[in-house]
Design a protein around this motif. Structure first.
Motif, PDB file in Angstrom:
ATOM      1  N   VAL A  49      -3.503  34.624  56.842  1.00  0.00           N
ATOM      2  CA  VAL A  49      -2.878  33.122  56.884  1.00  0.00           C
ATOM      3  C   VAL A  49      -3.143  32.344  55.601  1.00  0.00           C
ATOM      4  N   LEU A  50      -1.970  32.126  54.696  1.00  0.00           N
ATOM      5  CA  LEU A  50      -1.496  31.259  53.596  1.00  0.00           C
ATOM      6  C   LEU A  50      -1.443  29.639  53.796  1.00  0.00           C
ATOM      7  N   ASN A  51      -2.819  28.898  53.623  1.00  0.00           N
ATOM      8  CA  ASN A  51      -3.126  27.538  53.800  1.00  0.00           C
ATOM      9  C   ASN A  51      -2.100  26.357  52.566  1.00  0.00           C
ATOM     10  N   PHE A  52      -1.007  25.438  52.579  1.00  0.00           N
ATOM     11  CA  PHE A  52      -0.506  25.393  51.762  1.00  0.00           C
ATOM     12  C   PHE A  52       0.582  26.135  51.201  1.00  0.00           C
ATOM     13  N   SER A  53       1.820  24.440  50.767  1.00  0.00           N
ATOM     14  CA  SER A  53       2.657  25.640  50.035  1.00  0.00           C
ATOM     15  C   SER A  53       2.406  26.382  49.189  1.00  0.00           C
ATOM     16  N   GLN A  54       1.016  25.952  48.489  1.00  0.00           N
ATOM     17  CA  GLN A  54       1.320  26.247  46.895  1.00  0.00           C
ATOM     18  C   GLN A  54       0.915  27.909  47.466  1.00  0.00           C
ATOM     19  N   THR A  55       1.055  28.085  48.440  1.00  0.00           N
ATOM     20  CA  THR A  55       0.273  29.855  48.099  1.00  0.00           C
ATOM     21  C   THR A  55       1.702  30.558  48.625  1.00  0.00           C
ATOM     22  N   PHE A  56       2.626  30.046  49.374  1.00  0.00           N
ATOM     23  CA  PHE A  56       4.102  30.520  49.952  1.00  0.00           C
ATOM     24  C   PHE A  56       5.018  31.660  48.977  1.00  0.00           C
ATOM     25  N   ASN A  57       4.328  31.985  48.064  1.00  0.00           N
ATOM     26  CA  ASN A  57       4.809  32.597  46.890  1.00  0.00           C
ATOM     27  C   ASN A  57       4.161  33.522  47.203  1.00  0.00           C
ATOM     28  N   LEU A  58       3.532  34.560  47.691  1.00  0.00           N
ATOM     29  CA  LEU A  58       2.840  35.444  48.358  1.00  0.00           C
ATOM     30  C   LEU A  58       3.526  36.396  49.451  1.00  0.00           C
ATOM     31  N   ILE A  59       4.469  35.080  50.454  1.00  0.00           N
ATOM     32  CA  ILE A  59       4.993  35.497  51.135  1.00  0.00           C
ATOM     33  C   ILE A  59       6.374  36.587  50.417  1.00  0.00           C
ATOM     34  N   VAL A  60       6.839  36.377  49.522  1.00  0.00           N
ATOM     35  CA  VAL A  60       8.028  36.351  48.434  1.00  0.00           C
ATOM     36  C   VAL A  60       7.591  38.256  47.870  1.00  0.00           C
ATOM     37  N   ARG A  61       6.328  37.558  47.467  1.00  0.00           N
ATOM     38  CA  ARG A  61       6.083  39.155  46.286  1.00  0.00           C
ATOM     39  C   ARG A  61       5.061  40.359  47.427  1.00  0.00           C
ATOM     40  N   PHE A  62       5.096  40.548  48.151  1.00  0.00           N
ATOM     41  CA  PHE A  62       4.609  41.361  49.271  1.00  0.00           C
ATOM     42  C   PHE A  62       5.289  41.188  50.866  1.00  0.00           C
ATOM     43  N   PRO A  63       5.990  41.292  50.423  1.00  0.00           N
ATOM     44  CA  PRO A  63       6.557  41.450  52.325  1.00  0.00           C
ATOM     45  C   PRO A  63       6.469  42.540  52.926  1.00  0.00           C
ATOM     46  N   ALA A  64       5.506  43.334  52.367  1.00  0.00           N
ATOM     47  CA  ALA A  64       4.848  44.099  53.205  1.00  0.00           C
ATOM     48  C   ALA A  64       4.534  43.704  54.268  1.00  0.00           C
ATOM     49  N   VAL A  65       3.564  42.218  54.384  1.00  0.00           N
ATOM     50  CA  VAL A  65       1.991  41.913  54.975  1.00  0.00           C
ATOM     51  C   VAL A  65       2.647  41.111  55.728  1.00  0.00           C
ATOM     52  N   ASP A  66       2.254  41.269  56.476  1.00  0.00           N
ATOM     53  CA  ASP A  66       2.303  40.633  57.549  1.00  0.00           C
ATOM     54  C   ASP A  66       1.828  38.272  57.846  1.00  0.00           C
ATOM     55  N   PHE A  67       2.442  37.928  56.879  1.00  0.00           N
ATOM     56  CA  PHE A  67       2.168  36.462  56.917  1.00  0.00           C
ATOM     57  C   PHE A  67       2.358  35.970  58.013  1.00  0.00           C
ATOM     58  N   GLU A  68       1.431  34.768  57.866  1.00  0.00           N
ATOM     59  CA  GLU A  68       1.113  33.233  59.246  1.00  0.00           C
ATOM     60  C   GLU A  68       1.505  32.074  58.087  1.00  0.00           C
ATOM     61  N   LEU A  69       1.486  31.362  58.557  1.00  0.00           N
ATOM     62  CA  LEU A  69       2.025  29.797  57.615  1.00  0.00           C
ATOM     63  C   LEU A  69       1.085  28.730  57.493  1.00  0.00           C
ATOM     64  N   VAL A  70       0.527  28.241  57.283  1.00  0.00           N
ATOM     65  CA  VAL A  70       0.133  26.589  57.245  1.00  0.00           C
ATOM     66  C   VAL A  70       0.799  25.699  56.511  1.00  0.00           C
ATOM     67  N   ALA A  71       1.452  25.267  57.005  1.00  0.00           N
ATOM     68  CA  ALA A  71       2.969  23.911  56.759  1.00  0.00           C
ATOM     69  C   ALA A  71       2.318  23.000  56.423  1.00  0.00           C
ATOM     70  N   HIS A  72       1.698  22.558  56.169  1.00  0.00           N
ATOM     71  CA  HIS A  72       1.055  20.725  55.868  1.00  0.00           C
ATOM     72  C   HIS A  72       2.139  19.999  55.725  1.00  0.00           C
ATOM     73  N   ASP A  73       3.763  20.339  55.565  1.00  0.00           N
ATOM     74  CA  ASP A  73       4.263  19.582  55.026  1.00  0.00           C
ATOM     75  C   ASP A  73       5.903  20.507  54.987  1.00  0.00           C
ATOM     76  N   VAL A  74       7.040  19.792  55.529  1.00  0.00           N
ATOM     77  CA  VAL A  74       8.305  20.751  54.412  1.00  0.00           C
ATOM     78  C   VAL A  74       8.509  20.317  53.561  1.00  0.00           C
ATOM     79  N   ILE A  75       8.267  20.979  52.457  1.00  0.00           N
ATOM     80  CA  ILE A  75       8.773  20.299  51.295  1.00  0.00           C
ATOM     81  C   ILE A  75      10.383  19.413  50.756  1.00  0.00           C
ATOM     82  N   VAL A  76      10.740  19.777  51.415  1.00  0.00           N
ATOM     83  CA  VAL A  76      12.434  19.852  51.286  1.00  0.00           C
ATOM     84  C   VAL A  76      12.324  18.565  51.067  1.00  0.00           C
ATOM     85  N   GLN A  77      11.818  17.550  52.311  1.00  0.00           N
ATOM     86  CA  GLN A  77      12.300  16.838  52.217  1.00  0.00           C
ATOM     87  C   GLN A  77      10.966  14.999  51.434  1.00  0.00           C
TER      88      GLN A  77
END
Length: 246
Positions: A76-104
Motif C-alpha cells: 500500500v502506497l500512502n501519499f502521492s510522493q511514493t507513487f513512483n514505485l508503481i512504475v518502477r516495479f510493475p510486477a508488484v500489486d500496488f494499492e494507493l492511498v490518494a489524499h488528493d488527485v494532484i492534477v487539480q
C-alpha cells in the motif's frame, strides 16, 4: 505480510503523520510500515527526489520524493510522493492511498502531471481516497470506475459523522480557516467560500484566518479577520465551531 510505504512516519497530532497512524490501525498489525522521518531536512529530500526521479524520469517529479524498494506481496502506497514505485516495479500489486488527485493543484507542467497520474492510477490494483470529491475527480479526469475506489473517510474519522447532531444553531458560529493565504490552493478555496457560501450566512458566522498573511490578498476579504500565527493552535481550534478547508 503486506507493507505500507508512507511519505510520513506515524505520529503527531496534525498532518500526514496522523493519517499514517490511522491507516496502520485500519490495515492491521500484519502490515509492516516503512516511511521517511517527518524531521528530514529539505536539502536531503531534494537530493533524494532527484535520485528517485532519475530512475523513472518519465514521471513528473511530484510523484518521486520518496521511494525505497518494496517487498513482495501486498503493498500500500500512502501519499502521492511514493507513487513512483508503481512504475518502477510493475510486477508488484500496488494499492494507493490518494489524499488528493494532484492534477487539480495546477502545478507547473500540469499536462505532464496528468499524464503521469493517469499512468499511475491505471496500474493500481485498488485506490483508497479520503473524500467523495476525490472519487469524483478520479472518474472525471481518468475514467476510474467506482468499484476500484474505496472511500476510507468514515473508517478513519468516525467522530466527524457526529457533527450534524452536535451542532445546534445558537447565534453566531465561529469558523476558522487554517493555512497560508499565500498558497494558491488555500487562496482559491477561501475565495470560493467567500463568494459562494459566505453571502448566504454572513449574519451567522465569524470567519477567523490563522496562518501566513499577505495584506494585499487579505484586503479582498474585508469581512474576514486575519490574525496571522498563534501561540497555541489547539486553543484556537477548541474555540471554533467548524473549520474551512480547501
Amino acid at each position: 505480510m503486506g507493507q505500507i510505504i508512507s511519505a510520513f512516519e506515524a505520529g503527531g497530532r496534525y498532518g500526514g503523520g496522523v493519517v499514517t497512524k490511522k491507516l496502520l490501525g485500519y490495515f492491521g498489525s500484519e502490515y509492516a510500515h516503512h516511511s521517511r522521518s517527518n524531521q528530514e531536512s529539505r536539502v536531503w529530500r531534494l537530493l533524494r527526489t532527484l535520485a528517485v526521479w532519475l530512475r523513472c524520469p518519465i514521471l513528473h517529479p511530484v510523484f518521486c520524493t520518496f521511494g525505497p524498494r518494496p517487498v513482495k506481496g501486498r503493498v500500500v502506497l500512502n501519499f502521492s510522493q511514493t507513487f513512483n514505485l508503481i512504475v518502477r516495479f510493475p510486477a508488484v500489486d500496488f494499492e494507493l492511498v490518494a489524499h488528493d488527485v494532484i492534477v487539480q493543484k495546477r502545478l507547473p507542467l500540469n499536462a505532464w502531471v496528468r499524464w503521469s497520474e493517469a499512468r499511475i492510477f491505471r496500474a493500481a490494483k485498488r485506490i483508497y481516497v479520503l473524500s467523495e470529491k476525490d472519487r469524483r475527480l478520479l472518474r472525471r479526469f481518468y475514467g476510474v470506475r467506482d468499484d476500484r475506489v474505496v472511500n476510507l473517510f468514515g473508517k478513519l474519522y468516525p467522530e466527524v459523522l457526529a457533527f450534524h447532531t452536535l451542532v445546534r444553531k445558537r447565534g453566531v458560529f465561529r469558523a476558522i480557516f487554517l493555512g497560508s493565504i499565500c498558497r494558491a490552493e488555500n487562496y482559491r478555496g477561501l475565495e470560493w467560500f467567500y463568494y459562494n457560501v459566505f453571502p448566504s450566512c454572513v449574519d451567522s458566522i465569524e470567519v477567523v484566518c490563522i496562518g501566513e498573511i499577505d495584506d494585499h490578498l487579505a484586503a479582498r476579504f474585508p469581512e474576514f479577520k486575519f490574525i496571522g500565527f498563534v501561540d497555541s493552535l489547539s486553543d484556537a481550534l477548541s474555540q471554533c465551531d467548524f473549520t474551512i478547508a480547501p
